[in-house]
Each structure stands twice: as C-alpha cells, then as structure tokens.
Motif scaffolding. Structure first.
Motif, PDB file in Angstrom:
ATOM      1  N   ALA A  41       0.867  -1.147  -0.014  1.00  0.00           N
ATOM      2  CA  ALA A  41      -0.070   0.159  -0.058  1.00  0.00           C
ATOM      3  C   ALA A  41       1.010   1.359   0.077  1.00  0.00           C
ATOM      4  CB  ALA A  41      -0.840   0.027   1.159  1.00  0.00           C
ATOM      5  N   PHE A  42       1.691   1.417  -1.011  1.00  0.00           N
ATOM      6  CA  PHE A  42       2.760   2.362  -0.845  1.00  0.00           C
ATOM      7  C   PHE A  42       2.301   3.576  -2.049  1.00  0.00           C
ATOM      8  CE2 PHE A  42       6.349   3.992  -3.474  1.00  0.00           C
ATOM      9  CZ  PHE A  42       7.325   4.432  -2.632  1.00  0.00           C
ATOM     10  N   ARG A  43       2.428   4.743  -1.411  1.00  0.00           N
ATOM     11  CA  ARG A  43       2.127   5.883  -2.282  1.00  0.00           C
ATOM     12  C   ARG A  43       2.488   7.032  -1.833  1.00  0.00           C
ATOM     13  NH1 ARG A  43      -4.087   7.131  -1.226  1.00  0.00           N
ATOM     14  NH2 ARG A  43      -4.016   7.700   0.836  1.00  0.00           N
ATOM     15  N   ILE A  44       2.610   8.203  -2.666  1.00  0.00           N
ATOM     16  CA  ILE A  44       2.976   9.654  -2.163  1.00  0.00           C
ATOM     17  C   ILE A  44       1.643  10.299  -2.306  1.00  0.00           C
ATOM     18  CG2 ILE A  44       4.151  11.699  -2.869  1.00  0.00           C
ATOM     19  CD1 ILE A  44       6.746  10.040  -3.416  1.00  0.00           C
ATOM     20  N   ARG A  45       1.271  10.952  -1.240  1.00  0.00           N
ATOM     21  CA  ARG A  45      -0.020  11.909  -1.225  1.00  0.00           C
ATOM     22  C   ARG A  45       0.156  13.019  -0.573  1.00  0.00           C
ATOM     23  NH1 ARG A  45      -5.897  10.144   0.010  1.00  0.00           N
ATOM     24  NH2 ARG A  45      -7.061  11.830  -0.443  1.00  0.00           N
ATOM     25  N   GLU A  46       0.011  14.272  -0.802  1.00  0.00           N
ATOM     26  CA  GLU A  46       0.107  15.499   0.000  1.00  0.00           C
ATOM     27  C   GLU A  46       1.491  15.835   0.551  1.00  0.00           C
ATOM     28  OE1 GLU A  46      -3.559  15.339   2.324  1.00  0.00           O
ATOM     29  OE2 GLU A  46      -4.897  15.320   0.728  1.00  0.00           O
ATOM     30  N   ARG A  47       2.361  15.412  -0.106  1.00  0.00           N
ATOM     31  CA  ARG A  47       3.781  15.712   0.201  1.00  0.00           C
ATOM     32  C   ARG A  47       4.116  14.694   1.610  1.00  0.00           C
ATOM     33  NH1 ARG A  47       4.732  21.784   0.902  1.00  0.00           N
ATOM     34  NH2 ARG A  47       6.582  21.146   1.968  1.00  0.00           N
ATOM     35  N   ALA A  48       3.406  13.514   1.399  1.00  0.00           N
ATOM     36  CA  ALA A  48       3.995  12.430   2.177  1.00  0.00           C
ATOM     37  C   ALA A  48       3.907  11.427   1.711  1.00  0.00           C
ATOM     38  CB  ALA A  48       2.895  12.601   3.673  1.00  0.00           C
ATOM     39  N   VAL A  49       4.822  10.338   2.095  1.00  0.00           N
ATOM     40  CA  VAL A  49       4.883   8.961   1.812  1.00  0.00           C
ATOM     41  C   VAL A  49       4.363   8.018   2.872  1.00  0.00           C
ATOM     42  CG1 VAL A  49       6.630   7.033   1.200  1.00  0.00           C
ATOM     43  CG2 VAL A  49       7.310   9.480   0.910  1.00  0.00           C
ATOM     44  N   SER A  50       3.252   7.314   2.354  1.00  0.00           N
ATOM     45  CA  SER A  50       2.460   6.460   3.207  1.00  0.00           C
ATOM     46  C   SER A  50       2.939   5.102   2.528  1.00  0.00           C
ATOM     47  CB  SER A  50       1.230   6.816   3.216  1.00  0.00           C
ATOM     48  OG  SER A  50       0.489   6.802   2.072  1.00  0.00           O
ATOM     49  N   ASN A  52      10.165  17.512   7.509  1.00  0.00           N
ATOM     50  CA  ASN A  52      10.098  18.585   8.559  1.00  0.00           C
ATOM     51  C   ASN A  52      11.147  19.606   8.443  1.00  0.00           C
ATOM     52  OD1 ASN A  52      12.569  17.694   9.650  1.00  0.00           O
ATOM     53  ND2 ASN A  52      11.841  17.220  11.761  1.00  0.00           N
ATOM     54  N   GLY A  53      11.927  19.754   7.290  1.00  0.00           N
ATOM     55  CA  GLY A  53      12.796  20.779   7.055  1.00  0.00           C
ATOM     56  C   GLY A  53      14.219  20.466   7.308  1.00  0.00           C
ATOM     57  N   ASN A  54      14.183  19.249   8.128  1.00  0.00           N
ATOM     58  CA  ASN A  54      15.435  18.731   8.089  1.00  0.00           C
ATOM     59  C   ASN A  54      15.840  17.142   8.082  1.00  0.00           C
ATOM     60  OD1 ASN A  54      16.695  21.141   9.318  1.00  0.00           O
ATOM     61  ND2 ASN A  54      15.790  20.846  11.266  1.00  0.00           N
ATOM     62  N   ALA A  55      14.655  16.452   8.115  1.00  0.00           N
ATOM     63  CA  ALA A  55      14.899  14.823   7.999  1.00  0.00           C
ATOM     64  C   ALA A  55      13.281  14.590   7.666  1.00  0.00           C
ATOM     65  CB  ALA A  55      15.116  14.463   9.165  1.00  0.00           C
ATOM     66  N   PHE A  56      13.290  13.179   7.333  1.00  0.00           N
ATOM     67  CA  PHE A  56      11.834  12.585   7.265  1.00  0.00           C
ATOM     68  C   PHE A  56      11.472  12.255   8.737  1.00  0.00           C
ATOM     69  CE2 PHE A  56      12.969  12.778   2.977  1.00  0.00           C
ATOM     70  CZ  PHE A  56      11.936  13.034   2.112  1.00  0.00           C
ATOM     71  N   VAL A  57      10.304  12.362   9.024  1.00  0.00           N
ATOM     72  CA  VAL A  57       9.713  12.009  10.314  1.00  0.00           C
ATOM     73  C   VAL A  57       8.704  10.996   9.914  1.00  0.00           C
ATOM     74  CG1 VAL A  57       8.723  12.676  12.630  1.00  0.00           C
ATOM     75  CG2 VAL A  57      10.324  14.196  11.502  1.00  0.00           C
ATOM     76  N   ARG A  58       8.670   9.855  10.708  1.00  0.00           N
ATOM     77  CA  ARG A  58       7.752   8.858  10.766  1.00  0.00           C
ATOM     78  C   ARG A  58       6.725   8.782  11.719  1.00  0.00           C
ATOM     79  NH1 ARG A  58       8.904   2.269  10.949  1.00  0.00           N
ATOM     80  NH2 ARG A  58       6.864   1.882  11.477  1.00  0.00           N
ATOM     81  N   SER A  59       5.492   8.750  11.365  1.00  0.00           N
ATOM     82  CA  SER A  59       4.331   8.682  12.363  1.00  0.00           C
ATOM     83  C   SER A  59       3.598   7.614  11.965  1.00  0.00           C
ATOM     84  CB  SER A  59       3.502   9.951  12.034  1.00  0.00           C
ATOM     85  OG  SER A  59       3.003  10.183  10.895  1.00  0.00           O
ATOM     86  N   THR A  60       3.043   7.123  13.220  1.00  0.00           N
ATOM     87  CA  THR A  60       2.113   5.838  13.116  1.00  0.00           C
ATOM     88  C   THR A  60       0.851   6.037  13.803  1.00  0.00           C
ATOM     89  OG1 THR A  60       4.174   4.334  12.818  1.00  0.00           O
ATOM     90  CG2 THR A  60       2.020   3.172  13.520  1.00  0.00           C
ATOM     91  N   PRO A  61      -0.097   5.940  13.386  1.00  0.00           N
ATOM     92  CA  PRO A  61      -1.319   6.220  14.141  1.00  0.00           C
ATOM     93  C   PRO A  61      -1.422   5.296  15.378  1.00  0.00           C
ATOM     94  CG  PRO A  61      -2.025   5.727  11.908  1.00  0.00           C
ATOM     95  CD  PRO A  61      -0.831   5.304  11.955  1.00  0.00           C
ATOM     96  N   ALA A  62      -1.951   5.994  16.357  1.00  0.00           N
ATOM     97  CA  ALA A  62      -1.899   5.208  17.673  1.00  0.00           C
ATOM     98  C   ALA A  62      -3.050   4.109  17.619  1.00  0.00           C
ATOM     99  CB  ALA A  62      -3.028   6.032  18.838  1.00  0.00           C
ATOM    100  N   GLY A  63      -2.447   2.861  18.174  1.00  0.00           N
ATOM    101  CA  GLY A  63      -3.103   1.647  18.009  1.00  0.00           C
ATOM    102  C   GLY A  63      -3.090   1.121  16.664  1.00  0.00           C
ATOM    103  N   ALA A  64      -2.226   1.328  15.929  1.00  0.00           N
ATOM    104  CA  ALA A  64      -2.116   0.849  14.391  1.00  0.00           C
ATOM    105  C   ALA A  64      -1.481  -0.433  14.444  1.00  0.00           C
ATOM    106  CB  ALA A  64      -1.325   1.909  13.589  1.00  0.00           C
ATOM    107  N   HIS A  65      -0.823  -1.076  15.368  1.00  0.00           N
ATOM    108  CA  HIS A  65      -0.097  -2.250  15.180  1.00  0.00           C
ATOM    109  C   HIS A  65      -1.207  -3.449  15.247  1.00  0.00           C
ATOM    110  CE1 HIS A  65       4.195  -2.108  15.130  1.00  0.00           C
ATOM    111  NE2 HIS A  65       4.073  -1.264  16.155  1.00  0.00           N
ATOM    112  N   SER A  66      -1.057  -4.119  14.155  1.00  0.00           N
ATOM    113  CA  SER A  66      -2.066  -5.329  14.617  1.00  0.00           C
ATOM    114  C   SER A  66      -1.198  -6.673  14.221  1.00  0.00           C
ATOM    115  CB  SER A  66      -3.309  -5.126  13.293  1.00  0.00           C
ATOM    116  OG  SER A  66      -2.899  -5.228  12.107  1.00  0.00           O
ATOM    117  N   VAL A  67      -1.778  -7.737  14.843  1.00  0.00           N
ATOM    118  CA  VAL A  67      -1.103  -9.201  14.498  1.00  0.00           C
ATOM    119  C   VAL A  67      -2.406  -9.946  13.935  1.00  0.00           C
ATOM    120  CG1 VAL A  67       0.136 -10.865  15.966  1.00  0.00           C
ATOM    121  CG2 VAL A  67       0.213  -8.371  16.663  1.00  0.00           C
TER     122      VAL A  67
END
Length: 190
Positions: free
Chosen positions: A139-148, A175-190
């Motif tokens: 599910a790889f894509r670029i949208r609104e200046r973000a890689v998801s 963020n102007g200096n580096a790519f910052v990764r974010s993961t939605p809260a509770g996103a891990h699923s097993v």
C-alpha cells in the motif's frame, strides 16, 4: 392503384455488392486513421505552487547505487512513486527496493532520491525503511507531500520469514531537516 411519380430506384434493394462496397470503405477509413495521426501534445501543465513554471522531471532510478548489500544477486525496484516532498517545486522519487532472492521474501528498503548536483543523475538522500528491519512494504504511495505505506513485519525472530504477523501503517513527512515517521495510535495489528 396509383403509380409512383418516382421510378423504382435500383439502390433501394441491398445486394452483396453494396455490402462489399460498404465494408471496403470502412476498412479504408480505419486503415487511413491508423496512418494519419495528430502530433503528440506538448503543453506542460504547471505543478501546483509552481507559479506557472513547468514542473521538473522526477529523478530516475536507473543506475542508482542503493545502499543495499545483495551479494551475488542484483537489487530490484519493486515500486516507485514521485512527488514534491519538500515543497521546492522539484519532485523526488521514492523507491521500494529489495534483493532479487531466488526464494523466500527478501526484506524491502525504502529510499528517497533527488537529482544530483549535475541535474541529471539521481542520488539517495534518505532511507525510510532499512532492509535490516525485515519489513515488506505494501500500500505504498505519495500523497499531499507525504509518503505512506503499510509495513508487514514479525512480532519475534521465531516467526518464519514467509509469514509476517504484524501490519503497521506508517507515514513519513519532511520537517525541514529530516523525514519524520508517524504511526497512528493503536495501529499495530497482529
């Protein structure tokens, strides 16, 4: 009975020659249309925020030396997407790459490419996912200046490489200096 003022016309009855003539004419039009073509369009739409300047071409992945140790096999670009990630009106290319392993599921690396100083060659400027993390990118894509992407991984070293058992959505933003990764809260699923 009153007779028609117009004599019977020969072409009011269809005959095989009429069908042959129609088919020949139609074939001629189709053949001519495949030979005579309009010139390709050359207009370039400006990129959003480019103030009328034509958009620069995205860096190519051809010939890029990805920081990936594949040993005797070569690196394979599995997916790629382009977009302006840092707002400078020049697109970057993000590539998902792994080693061309003869069997198994090799881990992916995700790399951000930009144009080199010469303006032609591309170079890797950031690594979003290292192959050592043992992740598969979907599910790889670029949208609104973000890689998801969705990252498939393993809950422990005991989980076989064939069967990832975790699924994590992730987004990277500049963020102007580096790519910052974010993961939605509770996103891990097993």
């Amino acid at each position: 009975m009153q007779q028609s003022a117009v004599p019977e016309l020969a072409h009011t009855r269809t005959r095989p020659i009429h069908w042959v003539a129609t088919a020949t004419a139609l074939a001629g039009v189709v053949a001519l249309s495949s030979v005579v073509r309009p010139e390709p369009a050359t207009a370039v739409q400006p990129a959003p925020g480019s103030h009328g300047k034509p958009a620069a071409a995205a860096p190519s992945t051809t010939g890029v030396d990805f920081p990936l140790d594949c040993g005797p096999v070569k690196a394979v670009i599995v997916k790629k997407a382009t977009g302006d990630l840092d707002g400078d009106d020049r697109p970057e290319t993000v590539a998902v790459v792994h080693c061309d392993a003869p069997m198994g599921t090799p881990p992916d690396g995700v790399y951000v490419l930009t144009r080199g100083a010469d303006g032609r060659t591309a170079r890797v400027v950031a690594t979003l996912v290292r192959p050592g993390e043992r992740l598969t990118v979907t599910a790889f894509r670029i949208r609104e200046r973000a890689v998801s992407a969705t990252l498939l991984g393993y809950s422990s070293d005991a989980v076989p490489s064939c069967c990832p058992d975790t699924r994590t959505p992730a987004t990277w933003r500049w963020n102007g200096n580096a790519f910052v990764r974010s993961t939605p809260a509770g996103a891990h699923s097993v």
